[in-house]
Design a protein around this motif. Structure first.
Motif, PDB file in Angstrom:
ATOM      1  N   UNK A   1     -10.441 -28.052 -78.016  1.00 42.88           N
ATOM      2  CA  UNK A   1     -11.712 -27.437 -77.612  1.00 42.88           C
ATOM      3  C   UNK A   1     -11.625 -26.744 -76.264  1.00 42.88           C
ATOM      4  N   UNK A   2     -10.872 -27.313 -75.346  1.00 45.59           N
ATOM      5  CA  UNK A   2     -10.861 -26.799 -73.982  1.00 45.59           C
ATOM      6  C   UNK A   2      -9.957 -25.583 -73.816  1.00 45.59           C
ATOM      7  N   UNK A   3      -9.196 -25.284 -74.838  1.00 50.77           N
ATOM      8  CA  UNK A   3      -8.214 -24.209 -74.721  1.00 50.77           C
ATOM      9  C   UNK A   3      -8.672 -22.933 -75.410  1.00 50.77           C
ATOM     10  N   UNK A   4      -8.162 -21.819 -74.931  1.00 54.86           N
ATOM     11  CA  UNK A   4      -8.391 -20.544 -75.583  1.00 54.86           C
ATOM     12  C   UNK A   4      -7.205 -20.270 -76.483  1.00 54.86           C
ATOM     13  N   UNK A   5      -7.421 -20.401 -77.786  1.00 55.29           N
ATOM     14  CA  UNK A   5      -6.334 -20.275 -78.744  1.00 55.29           C
ATOM     15  C   UNK A   5      -6.241 -18.859 -79.287  1.00 55.29           C
ATOM     16  N   UNK A   6      -5.030 -18.386 -79.472  1.00 59.38           N
ATOM     17  CA  UNK A   6      -4.824 -17.090 -80.114  1.00 59.38           C
ATOM     18  C   UNK A   6      -4.368 -17.323 -81.545  1.00 59.38           C
ATOM     19  N   UNK A   7      -4.705 -16.399 -82.425  1.00 56.10           N
ATOM     20  CA  UNK A   7      -4.303 -16.528 -83.822  1.00 56.10           C
ATOM     21  C   UNK A   7      -2.789 -16.467 -83.947  1.00 56.10           C
ATOM     22  N   UNK A   8      -2.170 -15.676 -83.088  1.00 57.80           N
ATOM     23  CA  UNK A   8      -0.705 -15.581 -83.106  1.00 57.80           C
ATOM     24  C   UNK A   8      -0.069 -16.941 -82.826  1.00 57.80           C
ATOM     25  N   UNK A   9      -0.599 -17.633 -81.814  1.00 56.71           N
ATOM     26  CA  UNK A   9      -0.068 -18.957 -81.481  1.00 56.71           C
ATOM     27  C   UNK A   9      -0.322 -19.950 -82.606  1.00 56.71           C
ATOM     28  N   UNK A  10      -1.495 -19.861 -83.208  1.00 58.42           N
ATOM     29  CA  UNK A  10      -1.833 -20.768 -84.307  1.00 58.42           C
ATOM     30  C   UNK A  10      -0.895 -20.579 -85.486  1.00 58.42           C
ATOM     31  N   UNK A  11      -0.734 -19.328 -85.899  1.00 55.30           N
ATOM     32  CA  UNK A  11       0.125 -19.052 -87.050  1.00 55.30           C
ATOM     33  C   UNK A  11       1.573 -19.441 -86.759  1.00 55.30           C
ATOM     34  N   UNK A  12       2.020 -19.188 -85.534  1.00 58.13           N
ATOM     35  CA  UNK A  12       3.384 -19.552 -85.153  1.00 58.13           C
ATOM     36  C   UNK A  12       3.562 -21.073 -85.165  1.00 58.13           C
ATOM     37  N   UNK A  13       2.516 -21.774 -84.757  1.00 61.03           N
ATOM     38  CA  UNK A  13       2.567 -23.229 -84.724  1.00 61.03           C
ATOM     39  C   UNK A  13       2.778 -23.824 -86.113  1.00 61.03           C
ATOM     40  N   UNK A  14       2.291 -23.091 -87.138  1.00 61.27           N
ATOM     41  CA  UNK A  14       2.435 -23.566 -88.509  1.00 61.27           C
ATOM     42  C   UNK A  14       3.464 -22.758 -89.290  1.00 61.27           C
ATOM     43  N   UNK A  15       4.278 -22.020 -88.549  1.00 60.99           N
ATOM     44  CA  UNK A  15       5.411 -21.285 -89.132  1.00 60.99           C
ATOM     45  C   UNK A  15       4.985 -20.412 -90.308  1.00 60.99           C
ATOM     46  N   UNK A  16       3.966 -19.592 -90.059  1.00 62.92           N
ATOM     47  CA  UNK A  16       3.470 -18.701 -91.098  1.00 62.92           C
ATOM     48  C   UNK A  16       3.077 -17.375 -90.450  1.00 62.92           C
ATOM     49  N   UNK A  17       3.234 -16.274 -91.166  1.00 57.84           N
ATOM     50  CA  UNK A  17       2.878 -14.975 -90.619  1.00 57.84           C
ATOM     51  C   UNK A  17       1.396 -14.852 -90.339  1.00 57.84           C
ATOM     52  N   UNK A  47      -0.863 -12.430 -90.805  1.00 53.98           N
ATOM     53  CA  UNK A  47      -1.717 -11.904 -91.865  1.00 53.98           C
ATOM     54  C   UNK A  47      -1.931 -12.924 -92.981  1.00 53.98           C
ATOM     55  N   UNK A  48      -0.861 -13.614 -93.348  1.00 56.99           N
ATOM     56  CA  UNK A  48      -0.969 -14.630 -94.389  1.00 56.99           C
ATOM     57  C   UNK A  48      -1.804 -15.813 -93.917  1.00 56.99           C
ATOM     58  N   UNK A  49      -1.645 -16.165 -92.633  1.00 52.69           N
ATOM     59  CA  UNK A  49      -2.438 -17.252 -92.050  1.00 52.69           C
ATOM     60  C   UNK A  49      -3.935 -16.909 -92.093  1.00 52.69           C
ATOM     61  N   UNK A  50      -4.270 -15.693 -91.657  1.00 49.40           N
ATOM     62  CA  UNK A  50      -5.668 -15.237 -91.694  1.00 49.40           C
ATOM     63  C   UNK A  50      -6.226 -15.299 -93.114  1.00 49.40           C
ATOM     64  N   UNK A  51      -5.451 -14.759 -94.047  1.00 46.76           N
ATOM     65  CA  UNK A  51      -5.915 -14.681 -95.431  1.00 46.76           C
ATOM     66  C   UNK A  51      -6.200 -16.066 -95.999  1.00 46.76           C
ATOM     67  N   UNK A  52      -5.283 -17.007 -95.802  1.00 50.18           N
ATOM     68  CA  UNK A  52      -5.468 -18.361 -96.324  1.00 50.18           C
ATOM     69  C   UNK A  52      -6.616 -19.084 -95.624  1.00 50.18           C
ATOM     70  N   UNK A  53      -6.754 -18.873 -94.329  1.00 52.49           N
ATOM     71  CA  UNK A  53      -7.811 -19.545 -93.566  1.00 52.49           C
ATOM     72  C   UNK A  53      -9.193 -19.064 -94.024  1.00 52.49           C
ATOM     73  N   UNK A  54      -9.346 -17.761 -94.178  1.00 52.17           N
ATOM     74  CA  UNK A  54     -10.631 -17.199 -94.612  1.00 52.17           C
ATOM     75  C   UNK A  54     -10.969 -17.650 -96.027  1.00 52.17           C
ATOM     76  N   UNK A  55      -9.970 -17.631 -96.900  1.00 50.97           N
ATOM     77  CA  UNK A  55     -10.200 -18.045 -98.289  1.00 50.97           C
ATOM     78  C   UNK A  55     -10.650 -19.499 -98.358  1.00 50.97           C
ATOM     79  N   UNK A  56     -10.063 -20.354 -97.517  1.00 48.61           N
ATOM     80  CA  UNK A  56     -10.358 -21.787 -97.557  1.00 48.61           C
ATOM     81  C   UNK A  56     -11.665 -22.157 -96.885  1.00 48.61           C
ATOM     82  N   UNK A  57     -11.976 -21.536 -95.745  1.00 48.09           N
ATOM     83  CA  UNK A  57     -13.112 -21.979 -94.930  1.00 48.09           C
ATOM     84  C   UNK A  57     -14.303 -21.033 -94.925  1.00 48.09           C
ATOM     85  N   UNK A  58     -14.075 -19.785 -95.298  1.00 49.05           N
ATOM     86  CA  UNK A  58     -15.155 -18.808 -95.216  1.00 49.05           C
ATOM     87  C   UNK A  58     -15.301 -18.202 -93.839  1.00 49.05           C
TER      88      UNK A  58
END
Length: 332
Positions: free
Chosen positions: A234-250, A252-263
């Motif tokens: 919560x206290x951190x400013x997260x970037x999508x690039x860092x998030x996707x890298x953290x889960x070893x996924x590209x 664009x694919x990370x965005x697509x799966x996240x939106x599909x799952x959570x809305x």
């Protein structure tokens, strides 16, 4: 005279169903009475219709008896679906009879309005496909899963699209009633009813009442892990690039799966998690708004205020004064 049909949802009724039925009758009775006082005729006759003769609820506390069988109504002008226990497609012959009747009436020119979880019945008919809809925020995840073709707008208190009206949760159905009175009668009648029943006119959001819990029923393990990661940062400013890298996924694919799952996009999700945490702090603590802001990762007061208002409909100060009496005197 126009005809209003209230649908009785049979075995899916609950306390809110009864409240909605009573509220509709009372509201339109008052609107008709106001018309008569002005020398006009009643605009609507109201009937409760179903597919059974009666139903006993809550151990005999209530007995609901539809006035007419749905099959006996060949033409109606407005159909109202009250709140009910959410139900889905293929749940019984009686529900299919209601669905088919509603589709036929809408095709013949009737308008349809759903209240709270009554949106599940309306969506089951297929009439909401490709259209906007609102329902109780607590049912949003289940609704999105069951009806992906519907554009769910849970922040909206009322939606109005091509003769179909929906509204948000619980007793906010009274705001929809005021809206419909203005739509069918006139503004002055709506104001009269709002004063008689002490309901705010022109309220258009339920954001301040929603509790964001995050959709985790989607079955995508990677996305669920990402959600938990976001919620723990919560206290951190997260970037999508860092998030996707953290889960070893590209990215664009990370965005697509996240939106599909959570809305939500990952950024939207992180923002909503932060604002929900800020809301709880403002409700329960004596922390200043600045302290709360820093705790959820914001450093700019103006930006925090704008994001908070976008998500709740009101400012952080207004929110705290509304829900936290002890901290109400602290203006920072």
């Amino acid at each position: 005279m126009k005809h209003l049909t209230i649908i009785f949802p049979q075995a899916h009724s609950n306390y809110s169903t009864i409240a909605c039925i009573a509220g509709i009758f009372e509201m339109f009775t008052a609107a008709n009475a106001y018309c008569r006082e002005a020398g006009k005729k009643d605009l609507f006759t109201v009937e409760l219709a179903g597919v059974s003769k009666s139903e006993t609820l809550y151990g005999g506390m209530f007995i609901v008896q539809p006035q007419i069988n749905i099959s006996s109504i060949s033409k109606t002008d407005l159909i109202v679906i009250p709140s009910s226990v959410p139900f889905y497609q293929n749940t019984g012959q009686e529900n299919e009879l209601l669905m088919e009747w509603m589709r036929k009436q809408y095709k013949s020119g009737a308008d349809i309005a759903s209240m709270c979880s009554g949106a599940f019945m309306l969506a089951s008919s297929g009439l909401l496909d490709g259209r906007s809809c609102s329902t109780h925020w607590a049912h949003a995840d289940a609704f999105r899963q069951q009806f992906p073709k519907v554009n769910l707008q849970t922040d909206q208190l009322i939606t109005d699209e091509k003769g179909i009206y929906t509204n948000g949760g619980a007793y906010s159905f009274l705001n929809l009633m005021i809206y419909l009175v203005e739509k069918y009668y006139d503004r002055q009648t709506a104001i009269y009813c709002s004063k008689i029943f002490q309901i705010e006119v022109d309220r258009n959001s339920q954001s301040a009442f929603s509790i964001f819990t995050g959709q985790k029923l989607h079955g995508d393990v990677m996305v669920e892990q990402a959600q938990i990661y976001i919620e723990n940062k919560l206290h951190e400013k997260l970037s999508v690039e860092d998030l996707s890298a953290n889960f070893a996924i590209g990215r664009r694919n990370f965005d697509r799966r996240f939106i599909k799952a959570t809305g939500n996009t990952p950024v939207e999700y992180a923002t909503r998690v932060k604002i929900e945490s800020a809301k709880k702090a403002l409700e329960t603590s004596r922390k200043t708004i600045n302290e709360v802001m820093y705790e959820v990762g914001y450093s700019d007061v103006k930006a925090f205020r704008e994001v908070f208002k976008k998500n709740t409909g009101i400012s952080p100060l207004e929110y705290r004064n509304k829900y936290n009496k002890e901290a109400g005197g602290n203006t920072r």
